[in-house]
Design a protein around this motif. Sequence first.
Motif, short mmCIF file in Angstrom:
data_model
loop_
_atom_site.label_atom_id
_atom_site.label_comp_id
_atom_site.label_asym_id
_atom_site.label_seq_id
_atom_site.Cartn_x
_atom_site.Cartn_y
_atom_site.Cartn_z
N LEU A 327 -3.67 2.27 -6.94
CA LEU A 327 -3.35 1.33 -6.11
C LEU A 327 -3.86 1.82 -5.04
CD1 LEU A 327 1.09 2.38 -7.39
CD2 LEU A 327 -0.74 0.18 -7.39
N VAL A 328 -4.47 2.64 -4.38
CA VAL A 328 -4.45 3.37 -3.74
C VAL A 328 -6.07 2.94 -3.67
CG1 VAL A 328 -6.15 5.29 -2.34
CG2 VAL A 328 -3.43 5.70 -2.99
N THR A 329 -7.07 2.37 -4.20
CA THR A 329 -8.32 2.39 -4.64
C THR A 329 -7.57 0.52 -4.51
OG1 THR A 329 -8.93 3.63 -6.04
CG2 THR A 329 -9.98 1.45 -6.34
N SER A 330 -6.71 -0.23 -4.98
CA SER A 330 -7.14 -1.52 -4.51
C SER A 330 -6.42 -1.98 -3.33
CB SER A 330 -5.81 -2.25 -5.56
OG SER A 330 -4.95 -1.27 -5.42
N GLY A 331 -6.17 -0.71 -2.19
CA GLY A 331 -5.51 -0.95 -1.45
C GLY A 331 -4.15 -1.49 -0.70
N VAL A 332 -3.52 -1.24 -1.67
CA VAL A 332 -2.09 -1.66 -1.83
C VAL A 332 -1.45 -0.17 -1.02
CG1 VAL A 332 -0.25 -1.82 -3.47
CG2 VAL A 332 -2.14 -2.78 -4.22
N LEU A 333 -2.02 1.02 -1.63
CA LEU A 333 -1.08 2.55 -1.02
C LEU A 333 -2.30 3.01 -0.07
CD1 LEU A 333 1.13 3.94 -3.92
CD2 LEU A 333 1.92 2.53 -2.55
N SER A 334 -1.51 3.59 0.98
CA SER A 334 -2.47 4.37 2.33
C SER A 334 -2.83 5.81 1.20
CB SER A 334 -1.66 4.51 2.95
OG SER A 334 -2.36 6.23 3.93
N PRO A 335 -3.54 6.63 0.94
CA PRO A 335 -3.68 7.23 0.78
C PRO A 335 -3.23 8.72 1.45
CG PRO A 335 -5.73 7.50 2.09
CD PRO A 335 -4.80 6.40 1.85
N GLU A 336 -1.98 8.72 2.47
CA GLU A 336 -1.77 9.32 3.03
C GLU A 336 -0.03 9.20 2.60
OE1 GLU A 336 -2.77 11.95 4.85
OE2 GLU A 336 -5.32 11.10 4.32
N ILE A 337 0.38 11.01 2.44
CA ILE A 337 1.49 10.49 2.36
C ILE A 337 3.11 11.10 3.92
CG2 ILE A 337 2.04 10.77 0.19
CD1 ILE A 337 2.80 13.44 0.76
N SER A 338 3.86 10.10 4.22
CA SER A 338 4.37 10.46 5.28
C SER A 338 5.27 11.74 4.99
CB SER A 338 4.81 9.78 5.41
OG SER A 338 6.24 9.51 4.46
N THR A 339 5.75 12.58 6.59
CA THR A 339 6.22 13.48 6.40
C THR A 339 7.89 13.69 5.73
OG1 THR A 339 5.49 14.06 8.94
CG2 THR A 339 7.59 15.46 7.96
N ASN A 340 8.12 12.14 5.65
CA ASN A 340 9.63 11.59 4.91
C ASN A 340 9.77 11.94 3.99
OD1 ASN A 340 10.49 11.13 7.46
ND2 ASN A 340 10.36 9.07 7.28
N ASP A 341 7.74 11.44 2.84
CA ASP A 341 7.86 11.74 1.42
C ASP A 341 8.07 13.44 1.16
OD1 ASP A 341 7.21 9.30 1.38
OD2 ASP A 341 5.50 9.63 2.07
N ILE A 342 7.28 14.22 2.04
CA ILE A 342 7.12 15.53 2.05
C ILE A 342 9.45 16.10 1.64
CG2 ILE A 342 7.00 17.95 2.51
CD1 ILE A 342 4.58 16.88 3.61
N VAL A 343 9.87 15.45 2.95
CA VAL A 343 11.41 16.34 3.14
C VAL A 343 11.77 15.75 1.82
CG1 VAL A 343 13.08 15.88 4.31
CG2 VAL A 343 10.58 16.47 6.02
N GLU A 344 11.74 14.51 1.83
CA GLU A 344 12.68 14.35 0.56
C GLU A 344 12.66 14.91 -0.73
OE1 GLU A 344 12.28 10.39 -2.19
OE2 GLU A 344 11.52 10.01 -0.60
N PHE A 345 10.84 15.41 -0.91
CA PHE A 345 11.35 16.59 -2.36
C PHE A 345 11.58 17.84 -1.90
CE2 PHE A 345 8.62 13.51 -4.04
CZ PHE A 345 8.34 13.13 -5.29
N PHE A 346 11.79 18.59 -1.27
CA PHE A 346 11.76 19.92 -0.24
C PHE A 346 13.03 20.02 0.48
CE2 PHE A 346 8.09 20.21 -2.77
CZ PHE A 346 8.33 21.75 -3.66
#
Length: 346
Positions: A327-346
Amino acid sequence: MMKLLLKNLIDITAQRENTRLAGSVITALYELTKVRQIRVHDIFALRDELFVQEKMFLDEGRLSTIAEHTDDDPKEPLSNFPAIAACMRQHKNEHCEVDSDGTHVLWLPVWLHGKVNTCIEIRHPHAYDAAMRELIDGVFAIYCNYQSLLDYSERDALTGLFNRKTFDEQFSRHAFAIAPHEAHSVDSNERRHSGNAKSHWLAVVDIDHFKQVNDQYGHLYGDEVLILVANILRTSFRSHDRIFRFGGEEFVILLRSTTVDDARKIFDRFRQHVQDYDFPQVGNVTVSLGFVSISHETPVVILGHADQALYHAKENGRNRICYYDELVTSGVLSPEISTNDIVEFF
């Protein structure tokens, strides 16, 4: 003998994970009794049928897991093991028999919560004398007691899968590190020779429209769906892969060393198994899955990447698997994850 006994007891009680505990126990049994061969079997249910799957064995002092002596992950119906079946049916704590070749076989089922999930098989060319049986029974009782404590702390109460706490502990101490030559292939006829790099893989699984199941059929049927999906997970992956329930309808899979092509096939085979299963009352249920290779990134980043791939799958039709790097290679997703993604796990 007392010094050897104490050494083995110290090793057994130092374990904090069931596979290592089983290895320590059968090693102790061999060193203390010199029995010929010991096997550890897992017992689990799928589609209302019980199966037995060998987990590890010790032969003449050499301890092996199933990954070291076979490319397959065979499971057999419980009916192929009448001794185990008899113990479960009669709620017995042991079964002794003599094979046609004169080998004395001792079956020791491990009872947890009124069910057998493990059985130790001990084989010896001679009858067990009183001293040998006393040692075997004592070590086995310690194993059962200690496994019960571990099971309580490391497993999800509903599904019996490893819980989130166990994932954090195993991932942080690299308990999933497996030699690259122990490759997980779809089957022995599909082994790759293309030189594709092998990696470990993490997948996040989510049951599609699970809230609707609870709302329409009630939480009892919702719980049954979770239990059945957990059973399908167990039989879709090998015993040395790791499966966790993260809570709610979300699961995480750690898949041992294999290529991206085989990883994709293995994950999609699981997705298909769920789609094809007829869930009682509910009928059809599907899952979405996002996966990523396990790199030197932190668990937060790796989980975040898999979660991004999962949500892309859910936002684009559900009942599908998505590979983060693709998904990153095709440009669908950004290779960076946001702070919100991190908070969702921890």
